[in-house]
Write a protein that holds these residues in place. Structure first.
Motif, PDB file in Angstrom:
ATOM      1  N   GLY A  73      -6.804   0.026   1.571  1.00 39.90           N
ATOM      2  CA  GLY A  73      -6.261  -1.141   2.241  1.00 39.90           C
ATOM      3  C   GLY A  73      -7.251  -1.667   3.269  1.00 39.90           C
ATOM      4  O   GLY A  73      -8.259  -1.031   3.575  1.00 39.90           O
TER       5      GLY A  73
ATOM      6  N   CYS B 143      -3.132  -2.358   5.765  1.00 38.84           N
ATOM      7  CA  CYS B 143      -2.545  -1.023   5.876  1.00 38.84           C
ATOM      8  C   CYS B 143      -1.032  -1.109   6.032  1.00 38.84           C
ATOM      9  O   CYS B 143      -0.295  -0.298   5.467  1.00 38.84           O
ATOM     10  CB  CYS B 143      -3.158  -0.273   7.060  1.00 38.84           C
ATOM     11  SG  CYS B 143      -4.896   0.158   6.844  1.00 38.84           S
TER      12      CYS B 143
ATOM     13  N   VAL C 163       0.583  -1.723   2.671  1.00 35.72           N
ATOM     14  CA  VAL C 163       0.601  -0.477   1.893  1.00 35.72           C
ATOM     15  C   VAL C 163       1.746   0.413   2.374  1.00 35.72           C
ATOM     16  O   VAL C 163       2.514   0.954   1.578  1.00 35.72           O
ATOM     17  CB  VAL C 163      -0.751   0.267   1.996  1.00 35.72           C
ATOM     18  CG1 VAL C 163      -0.670   1.625   1.312  1.00 35.72           C
ATOM     19  CG2 VAL C 163      -1.880  -0.562   1.399  1.00 35.72           C
TER      20      VAL C 163
END
Length: 161
Positions: free
Chosen positions: A86, A129, A132
């Motif tokens: 990510g 991030c 994710v």
């Protein structure tokens, strides 16, 4: 499930080698006792003590279920094509190590591994991030974590400014 590293112990200091003050390499990690139903793993590295709240240093996802480790340097996107990365809060793909503000005190870096019930996350290419984490949270079978500590200090002879 248990997550470990040969480079540091849970609650111990992260070696400078794995930080912005060193080579900025992701540390070696390995895990055991994953659930039998696991189809993939995801790993997050976050600074829990960043001045503006949690700061995301790495999200590594779609790690195949047969993996039980990530080697040192696996946070570099090139050369590790069997999983994805990510975009971290530095706006970079892959791992960027601990780099707290100088003299900001001790920061805690959480390495968190999730075992998932899906082989791949239904997510766009180069997600943040946080994206994710949002998608992975729908598929968690088990999790494990370890925490490393790091503090930066002003160089002797320099002044804050």
């Amino acid at each position: 499930m248990k997550l470990m590293s040969e480079a540091f112990i849970d609650g111990g200091a992260l070696p400078q080698h794995f930080t912005c003050d060193g080579e900025d390499m992701s540390p070696p990690l390995h895990w055991s006792n994953a659930p039998k139903a696991v189809k993939s793993f995801v790993l997050f590295v976050d600074d829990l003590d960043a001045p503006d709240g949690v700061f995301h240093h790495w999200a590594c996802y779609d790690i195949p279920a047969y993996h039980t480790a990530l080697v040192e340097g696996a946070g570099r996107p090139e050369g590790f094509e069997d999983f994805r990365h990510g975009v971290n809060d530095f706006d970079e793909l892959g791992y960027v190590g601990p780099c707290p503000p100088e003299d900001d005190g001790l920061h805690r870096y959480r390495f968190r591994l999730l075992a998932l019930d899906c082989a791949e996350l239904a997510i766009r290419t180069h997600p943040s991030c946080e994206e994710v984490e949002t998608e992975a949270s729908k598929h968690v079978l088990a999790q494990a974590q370890i925490t490393g500590l790091y503090r930066r200090r002003l160089d002797e002879g320099s002044s804050p400014g």
